[in-house]
Design a protein around this motif. Sequence first.
Motif, PDB file in Angstrom:
ATOM      1  N   VAL A  20       4.206  19.655  10.374  1.00 17.75           N
ATOM      2  CA  VAL A  20       4.901  18.910   9.318  1.00 17.75           C
ATOM      3  C   VAL A  20       3.942  17.875   8.742  1.00 17.75           C
ATOM      4  CG1 VAL A  20       6.807  17.367   8.742  1.00 17.75           C
ATOM      5  CG2 VAL A  20       7.163  19.261  10.345  1.00 17.75           C
ATOM      6  N   ARG A  21       3.676  17.987   7.476  1.00 20.37           N
ATOM      7  CA  ARG A  21       2.876  16.982   6.772  1.00 20.37           C
ATOM      8  C   ARG A  21       3.840  16.082   6.016  1.00 20.37           C
ATOM      9  NH1 ARG A  21      -1.750  21.446   5.162  1.00 20.37           N
ATOM     10  NH2 ARG A  21      -2.405  21.748   7.328  1.00 20.37           N
ATOM     11  N   ARG A  22       3.575  14.781   6.076  1.00 22.09           N
ATOM     12  CA  ARG A  22       4.581  13.836   5.593  1.00 22.09           C
ATOM     13  C   ARG A  22       3.951  12.673   4.863  1.00 22.09           C
ATOM     14  NH1 ARG A  22       7.376  13.543  10.871  1.00 22.09           N
ATOM     15  NH2 ARG A  22       5.967  15.225  11.403  1.00 22.09           N
ATOM     16  N   THR A  23       4.646  12.223   3.856  1.00 23.51           N
ATOM     17  CA  THR A  23       4.306  11.000   3.143  1.00 23.51           C
ATOM     18  C   THR A  23       5.581  10.520   2.461  1.00 23.51           C
ATOM     19  OG1 THR A  23       2.758   9.979   1.567  1.00 23.51           O
ATOM     20  CG2 THR A  23       3.630  12.137   0.972  1.00 23.51           C
ATOM     21  N   LEU A  24       5.477   9.508   1.619  1.00 26.24           N
ATOM     22  CA  LEU A  24       6.625   9.072   0.832  1.00 26.24           C
ATOM     23  C   LEU A  24       6.616   9.810  -0.495  1.00 26.24           C
ATOM     24  CD1 LEU A  24       6.691   5.233   1.509  1.00 26.24           C
ATOM     25  CD2 LEU A  24       8.168   6.983   2.486  1.00 26.24           C
ATOM     26  N   GLU A  25       7.731  10.396  -0.810  1.00 24.14           N
ATOM     27  CA  GLU A  25       7.872  11.125  -2.071  1.00 24.14           C
ATOM     28  C   GLU A  25       7.839  10.138  -3.238  1.00 24.14           C
ATOM     29  OE1 GLU A  25      11.117  14.092  -4.251  1.00 24.14           O
ATOM     30  OE2 GLU A  25      11.444  13.395  -2.209  1.00 24.14           O
ATOM     31  N   PRO A  26       7.282  10.516  -4.385  1.00 25.71           N
ATOM     32  CA  PRO A  26       7.349   9.636  -5.556  1.00 25.71           C
ATOM     33  C   PRO A  26       8.740   9.674  -6.178  1.00 25.71           C
ATOM     34  CG  PRO A  26       6.187  11.647  -6.114  1.00 25.71           C
ATOM     35  CD  PRO A  26       6.448  11.709  -4.634  1.00 25.71           C
ATOM     36  N   ALA A  27       9.703   9.211  -5.422  1.00 21.95           N
ATOM     37  CA  ALA A  27      11.096   9.130  -5.858  1.00 21.95           C
ATOM     38  C   ALA A  27      11.789   8.134  -4.950  1.00 21.95           C
ATOM     39  CB  ALA A  27      11.781  10.498  -5.776  1.00 21.95           C
ATOM     40  N   PHE A  28      12.838   7.478  -5.460  1.00 21.07           N
ATOM     41  CA  PHE A  28      13.530   6.491  -4.633  1.00 21.07           C
ATOM     42  C   PHE A  28      15.031   6.690  -4.713  1.00 21.07           C
ATOM     43  CE2 PHE A  28      13.380   4.458  -8.779  1.00 21.07           C
ATOM     44  CZ  PHE A  28      14.603   3.821  -8.890  1.00 21.07           C
ATOM     45  N   THR A  29      15.684   6.355  -3.615  1.00 20.93           N
ATOM     46  CA  THR A  29      17.137   6.402  -3.539  1.00 20.93           C
ATOM     47  C   THR A  29      17.689   5.023  -3.853  1.00 20.93           C
ATOM     48  OG1 THR A  29      17.129   8.179  -1.917  1.00 20.93           O
ATOM     49  CG2 THR A  29      19.108   6.816  -2.026  1.00 20.93           C
ATOM     50  N   GLN A  30      18.727   4.998  -4.660  1.00 15.61           N
ATOM     51  CA  GLN A  30      19.343   3.737  -5.076  1.00 15.61           C
ATOM     52  C   GLN A  30      20.842   3.792  -4.824  1.00 15.61           C
ATOM     53  OE1 GLN A  30      19.269   3.242  -9.345  1.00 15.61           O
ATOM     54  NE2 GLN A  30      20.598   4.986  -9.653  1.00 15.61           N
ATOM     55  N   LEU A  31      21.441   2.607  -4.698  1.00 14.35           N
ATOM     56  CA  LEU A  31      22.890   2.487  -4.737  1.00 14.35           C
ATOM     57  C   LEU A  31      23.256   2.122  -6.158  1.00 14.35           C
ATOM     58  CD1 LEU A  31      25.677   2.389  -3.348  1.00 14.35           C
ATOM     59  CD2 LEU A  31      25.287  -0.056  -2.998  1.00 14.35           C
ATOM     60  N   ALA A  32      24.004   2.982  -6.826  1.00 13.22           N
ATOM     61  CA  ALA A  32      24.428   2.732  -8.207  1.00 13.22           C
ATOM     62  C   ALA A  32      25.804   2.092  -8.205  1.00 13.22           C
ATOM     63  CB  ALA A  32      24.452   4.035  -8.997  1.00 13.22           C
ATOM     64  N   LEU A  33      25.973   1.058  -9.016  1.00 12.70           N
ATOM     65  CA  LEU A  33      27.242   0.351  -9.155  1.00 12.70           C
ATOM     66  C   LEU A  33      27.711   0.515 -10.596  1.00 12.70           C
ATOM     67  CD1 LEU A  33      25.272  -1.321  -7.064  1.00 12.70           C
ATOM     68  CD2 LEU A  33      27.169  -2.935  -7.060  1.00 12.70           C
ATOM     69  N   ASN A  34      28.796   1.222 -10.789  1.00 11.97           N
ATOM     70  CA  ASN A  34      29.295   1.521 -12.129  1.00 11.97           C
ATOM     71  C   ASN A  34      29.928   0.271 -12.736  1.00 11.97           C
ATOM     72  OD1 ASN A  34      30.455   2.532 -14.452  1.00 11.97           O
ATOM     73  ND2 ASN A  34      31.296   4.352 -13.468  1.00 11.97           N
TER      74      ASN A  34
ATOM     75  N   ARG B 159       0.819  -1.202   0.000  1.00 14.82           N
ATOM     76  CA  ARG B 159       0.000   0.000   0.000  1.00 14.82           C
ATOM     77  C   ARG B 159       0.855   1.255   0.000  1.00 14.82           C
ATOM     78  NH1 ARG B 159      -5.230  -1.147   0.767  1.00 14.82           N
ATOM     79  NH2 ARG B 159      -5.782  -3.173   1.650  1.00 14.82           N
ATOM     80  N   ALA B 160       0.375   2.238  -0.735  1.00 15.22           N
ATOM     81  CA  ALA B 160       1.042   3.531  -0.745  1.00 15.22           C
ATOM     82  C   ALA B 160       0.709   4.283   0.541  1.00 15.22           C
ATOM     83  CB  ALA B 160       0.587   4.338  -1.954  1.00 15.22           C
ATOM     84  N   VAL B 161       1.644   5.087   1.005  1.00 12.02           N
ATOM     85  CA  VAL B 161       1.370   5.981   2.126  1.00 12.02           C
ATOM     86  C   VAL B 161       0.521   7.121   1.574  1.00 12.02           C
ATOM     87  CG1 VAL B 161       2.390   7.500   3.858  1.00 12.02           C
ATOM     88  CG2 VAL B 161       3.515   5.351   3.250  1.00 12.02           C
ATOM     89  N   PRO B 162      -0.623   7.411   2.166  1.00  9.51           N
ATOM     90  CA  PRO B 162      -1.515   8.419   1.580  1.00  9.51           C
ATOM     91  C   PRO B 162      -0.926   9.820   1.633  1.00  9.51           C
ATOM     92  CG  PRO B 162      -2.306   7.734   3.736  1.00  9.51           C
ATOM     93  CD  PRO B 162      -1.175   6.814   3.395  1.00  9.51           C
ATOM     94  N   ALA B 163      -1.463  10.680   0.779  1.00  7.87           N
ATOM     95  CA  ALA B 163      -1.080  12.088   0.812  1.00  7.87           C
ATOM     96  C   ALA B 163      -1.488  12.696   2.143  1.00  7.87           C
ATOM     97  CB  ALA B 163      -1.749  12.834  -0.343  1.00  7.87           C
ATOM     98  N   ASP B 164      -0.748  13.701   2.553  1.00 12.11           N
ATOM     99  CA  ASP B 164      -1.015  14.383   3.821  1.00 12.11           C
ATOM    100  C   ASP B 164      -1.136  15.873   3.505  1.00 12.11           C
ATOM    101  OD1 ASP B 164      -1.228  15.181   6.429  1.00 12.11           O
ATOM    102  OD2 ASP B 164       0.790  14.571   7.038  1.00 12.11           O
ATOM    103  N   ILE B 165      -2.369  16.322   3.212  1.00  9.09           N
ATOM    104  CA  ILE B 165      -2.570  17.694   2.742  1.00  9.09           C
ATOM    105  C   ILE B 165      -3.654  18.439   3.512  1.00  9.09           C
ATOM    106  CG2 ILE B 165      -1.773  17.159   0.403  1.00  9.09           C
ATOM    107  CD1 ILE B 165      -4.733  17.090  -0.459  1.00  9.09           C
ATOM    108  N   ALA B 166      -4.138  17.871   4.612  1.00 12.25           N
ATOM    109  CA  ALA B 166      -5.258  18.471   5.355  1.00 12.25           C
ATOM    110  C   ALA B 166      -6.417  18.734   4.399  1.00 12.25           C
ATOM    111  CB  ALA B 166      -4.833  19.763   6.056  1.00 12.25           C
ATOM    112  N   ALA B 167      -6.875  17.671   3.759  1.00 12.76           N
ATOM    113  CA  ALA B 167      -7.932  17.791   2.753  1.00 12.76           C
ATOM    114  C   ALA B 167      -9.186  18.418   3.360  1.00 12.76           C
ATOM    115  CB  ALA B 167      -8.263  16.425   2.170  1.00 12.76           C
ATOM    116  N   ALA B 168      -9.763  19.344   2.627  1.00 14.83           N
ATOM    117  CA  ALA B 168     -10.966  20.035   3.089  1.00 14.83           C
ATOM    118  C   ALA B 168     -11.877  20.293   1.903  1.00 14.83           C
ATOM    119  CB  ALA B 168     -10.600  21.359   3.768  1.00 14.83           C
ATOM    120  N   ALA B 169     -13.187  20.243   2.140  1.00 14.43           N
ATOM    121  CA  ALA B 169     -14.154  20.574   1.099  1.00 14.43           C
ATOM    122  C   ALA B 169     -14.031  22.056   0.760  1.00 14.43           C
ATOM    123  CB  ALA B 169     -15.564  20.249   1.584  1.00 14.43           C
ATOM    124  N   ARG B 170     -14.378  22.392  -0.462  1.00 15.67           N
ATOM    125  CA  ARG B 170     -14.257  23.786  -0.885  1.00 15.67           C
ATOM    126  C   ARG B 170     -15.086  24.717   0.004  1.00 15.67           C
ATOM    127  NH1 ARG B 170     -12.242  25.530  -5.605  1.00 15.67           N
ATOM    128  NH2 ARG B 170     -13.900  27.094  -5.825  1.00 15.67           N
TER     129      ARG B 170
END
Length: 863
Positions: free
Chosen positions: A379-393, A38-49
């Motif tokens: 602080v609002r927090r979730t997982l960014e749509p990006a990942f850290t990798q170890l690159a091996l040349n 499962r994805a970690v949901p967005a954390d934006i304090a969602a509110a109706a207009r």
Amino acid sequence: MSQVGVRALRSAALLTSGALAVSVLAGCSSGDEGGRARAVPADIAAAARADVADGGTLRWAVDALPATLNAFQADADAATARVAGAVLPALFTLDERGRPQPNPNYLESAEIIEREPRQVVRYRLNQQAVWSDGREIGAADFVAQWQALRGRDSAYWTARNAGYERIEKIERGADDLEVRVTFAKRYADWKSLFTPLYPKEVTGSPTAFNDGARTRLPKSAGPFRMKAVDAKAGTLTLVRDPRWWGEPAKLERLVLRAVPRAGRAKALTTKAVDVADVDASLATRVDRAVREGKAGAPGSPAPGSAAPGGAAPSGAVPDGPAPAPAPDAKAPSDALKSWATAHGSDEAKAAAARAARLRDRRAAAAYEAEQQALRGYVVRRTLEPAFTQLALNGESGPLADERVRRAVARALDRRELARTVLAPVGLPAEPLGSHLALAGQDAYADSSGALGDQDTEEALSLLADAGFTPEGARASAAPKEGTKAGAEGSGAPSKAPSGTPSGSAAGTPAGAASPAAAPAASPRAGAGAGATAVDVPSDEGLYIVGDPQLADDPWTGTYVLAPAPAAAVHSRLVLGQARAVTSALTAPDTAAAPDTTDTTAGRSAAPAGSAGPGRPADDPKPPRAVGAAGDTEPDTGTAAGDTPAPQQPKAQGGAPGAYAPAGTAAPSGGKAPSPAAGAPVGPLGKDGQPLTLRFVLPSGPGSESLRAVGEKIVAMLDRVGVRTEISKVPDASFFKDHIASGDYDLALYSWPGTAFPATDGRPIYAKPEPATDGSLLVEQNYTRVGTDHIDQLFERAAAELDEKAARDLVRQADARIWAAAGSIPLFQRPELVAVKKNVVNAGAFGFATPRYENIGFAAPKKK
């Protein structure tokens, strides 16, 4: 995160020999894999207009003002994407799981209406959709953007043309609201096109495209429009667009303010911004201020003390680094001594003490004022749509050998590395299982089983098979001055030739979508002679058991690509040698014990009670594949008198045909215990040369967590005899001068996630091709590891219009990328955003596209 702006990219490699069991991806309905991870949901304090106030100005911190407003240029950045998302059409937006959804503000419908002989997509536009001058959005805008981005006119300076080069023609449909796009080659990721959509006045000529759109947009079509850019003040102001036909923007103004990362703390404490991305240390400070505020202020506990009961606010992190003490915090004895001195008979000392006490009081007052300001944020927090990798040349040196790359990967405890970064900020510390999709996406499947979990013994086995042994390092020359295991290198700038795309240090490479030819890498630490520039796949000596093409159900069962019988015997001998080496190196009396390793036979003397030479009695052998010519029953891999080895559990993830080099056993479901409670192995080497890898890390502020991960990796590699030289380099040169130019052995950097892995993944893992000058054309494959087979899988996936079949091809490609061990995904990056408490519908968006018209301040509650 919107798909507007720099999109992600990637691609892969296949191995040449060995035995590796991988469980096949089971056929499942769309979303089944994402449901299990499962994805970690967005954390934006969602509110109706209705709960959002009308009006107001929101100040949003960005790293710098956009260098260009053209999202298709190489220097487009996050600020470019922010502006484009607020003022330009996006035909498709992304939901929280990274799935493209049609945007009803611009589209009534979009669908494939023909598949043969050509794929035809019909767009039905919203009849209210107009540019800011009143002209209808129509086919002319589509045609101009296609012609600018298809790559046939070199006068256009474009960063990418993925997908646009497949289009054959674009024409008006039944009326002005209908656009028909015909593809010369089928294209599964057609939803990625025309987002953002620029007016024909921008894309219609090279001059307007290259230069005009860098600083101004003649027209817009979004909830906001550009008002002004003040370079001196570092602000870009957007205002409501009166011609916007959708729901009107709640904010009157949206101001992007340039605030470098190093200045974010000051911007928050002076209340200069309302929204700002922050690093872990600043997020912890905000959380601490909130806890102190809940404990009561004034009269709140001094900084460094916890809230009553140690409770933390919702979303806050109770654990983590110890908070700093207040500036005037003194031990009781020190405070008493200070008071006595200030009121003593020695006037000089008393005056100095009074001055020091005054400075302390002022510092404490300033600190309390800063903490008070920080209490206005959350602080609002979730997982960014990006990942850290170890690159091996893998271009040259020891890492050109796939067995060494795999050994490095098997030495890593990825879960521990994920905990290092994610646990302190209160996010799930799970390692990432895919190069091509993130947790929660439909294409996500954990294919790391194609490589295997952390296993010290398997790492040693692979290194021994590659010729790296303790004996090989003993005759080595004295190390260079300043070089030792895990030592920091000089950090001097590389002399490698430049000319490759620039990027960001520790984060997503800037211009990530811009294919470029990287020059040949300069010599690197540990590089050996005779390394080939391009990995060439070979299936010599292999046979496939359970070929998916012959199976009734190609998506079930376990597939093994096993060596011929002679290679299988060699594999067992190598494993025995690795166990013997491990036992010899980690025994408590190693220094005093005589060397019992028989290097000629490749095994050690059998201790009393063992099941055979070089193998403990309770150590199971890897299973041999069943089905070789002449086999009538399973070969248990045991000699006469040996106890049959228990069956190994299936590896998680993987795909049919993914395989490993000789000497690699099928990865077990759990982590194998390391010998002697994880005692480090002595240095390994070959032919008198120690196995040492140069590890390049960024040195700038904001990279602390990355460097912490790097130090843990160094320790993990040290335990299997792989030494590293850490070279900390300036952020400005980290990517361009080291990663893109190939001047590294190991490096940590990130790639953004994508909704379109078949398109965006290929350049990152594409097989490097030799250029006429002898260098490699690597596109964005900075590990230089790739094969034709993986390129073909990406091409098939990009042309597959059946979504489920396309996902299966992507997962197969990912399993082979894992097996190649050119890059090792570690974890999704944390997305931490400090937001004023009364700001709603903004914060940590994750994959989701921001709805700029809904962002604003919470309306006062009615009494």
